[in-house]
Design an enzyme around this catalytic site. Structure first.
Site, PDB file in Angstrom:
ATOM      1  N   THR A 199       8.618  -2.167   6.824  1.00 18.47           N
ATOM      2  CA  THR A 199       7.314  -3.146   5.690  1.00 18.47           C
ATOM      3  C   THR A 199       7.971  -4.291   5.464  1.00 18.47           C
ATOM      4  OG1 THR A 199       7.058  -0.164   4.694  1.00 18.47           O
ATOM      5  CG2 THR A 199       6.627  -2.932   2.992  1.00 18.47           C
ATOM      6  N   GLU A 207       5.580   2.295   2.764  1.00 16.37           N
ATOM      7  CA  GLU A 207       7.199   3.216   2.243  1.00 16.37           C
ATOM      8  C   GLU A 207       7.945   3.052   3.887  1.00 16.37           C
ATOM      9  OE1 GLU A 207       6.318   6.404   0.478  1.00 16.37           O
ATOM     10  OE2 GLU A 207       5.519   5.367  -1.173  1.00 16.37           O
ATOM     11  N   CYS A 208       7.697   1.979   4.585  1.00 16.34           N
ATOM     12  CA  CYS A 208       8.034   2.175   6.381  1.00 16.34           C
ATOM     13  C   CYS A 208       9.919   1.554   6.142  1.00 16.34           C
ATOM     14  CB  CYS A 208       6.634   1.781   7.951  1.00 16.34           C
ATOM     15  SG  CYS A 208       7.439   1.589   8.922  1.00 16.34           S
ATOM     16  N   GLY A 209      10.085   1.712   7.707  1.00 20.70           N
ATOM     17  CA  GLY A 209      11.292   0.855   7.858  1.00 20.70           C
ATOM     18  C   GLY A 209      10.686  -0.651   8.033  1.00 20.70           C
TER      19      GLY A 209
END
Length: 206
Positions: A85, A81-83
């Protein structure tokens, strides 16, 4: 004759005094030399390679890094759920393209940054396959910083263990490059893309 005898006696005494003065200096140097040798031996003992580590993969099976001898390894801490990803896509692309050159990627899911990897191992695996078709080895979720840092990341981040440099995992998708001898050779920031020329050049020995 007495003068000659006296002269010889003086020479002998001077020689003995010089030897007596030199000997303590040598004795004083011996502990220093031994200490330096001890430090060098300790450094060699502490410096490790990655092949000593065994971890658990995302399916709960043992993964032995010694099976990767002779391969170049890119180790990366991942999050769902990371920018950053979408880097999964590029990671899978370079793995598929260069695995024939004895190149492998090992992913370590970690929830250390803004709780961006909250899922279970099963959920992470399904996410990676469904969204990015990941086929490179993924490990069980671990901690990559702090008091509960996994031992393999202690190796990657501590110069006393890896022999290269101290570092800190800054965010998700930080990259560690390990050569064919199991030695750490490069640390790359999270925003450096897997397709960056520095990584591709390293894979291709350029």
């Amino acid at each position: 004759m007495k003068k000659i005898t006296l002269f010889i006696t003086v020479l002998i005494l001077c020689s003995c005094q010089n030897q007596a003065q030199e000997k303590p200096n040598n004795v004083e140097m011996e502990p220093l030399i031994e200490a330096q040798e001890h430090i060098l031996v300790q450094d060699k003992k502490e410096t490790q390679n990655i092949y000593k580590f065994k971890v658990t993969d995302i399916n709960g099976k043992e993964f032995d890094f010694s099976t990767l001898k002779g391969k170049k390894i890119l180790i990366v801490n991942t999050a769902s759920e990371c920018g950053l990803t979408p880097q999964y896509k590029d990671l899978e692309a370079i793995y598929e393209k260069y695995k024939v050159l004895n190149f492998v990627i090992v992913g370590f899911p970690a929830n250390n940054f803004a709780s961006q990897e909250p899922g279970s191992n099963n959920e992470i695996e399904k996410f990676c396959k469904k969204n990015y078709g990941v086929t490179f080895p993924m490990m069980s979720k671990i901690s990559v910083k702090g008091k509960d840092m996994h031992e393999i990341y202690q190796f990657l981040t501590q110069k006393s263990k890896n022999g290269l440099q101290d570092s800190e995992v800054e965010w998700n998708f930080q990259k560690y490059l390990v050569n064919e001898e199991g030695k750490l050779v490069k640390v790359l920031a999270p925003k450096v893309l897997p397709t960056d020329k520095e990584i591709i050049g390293w894979i291709n020995n350029k």
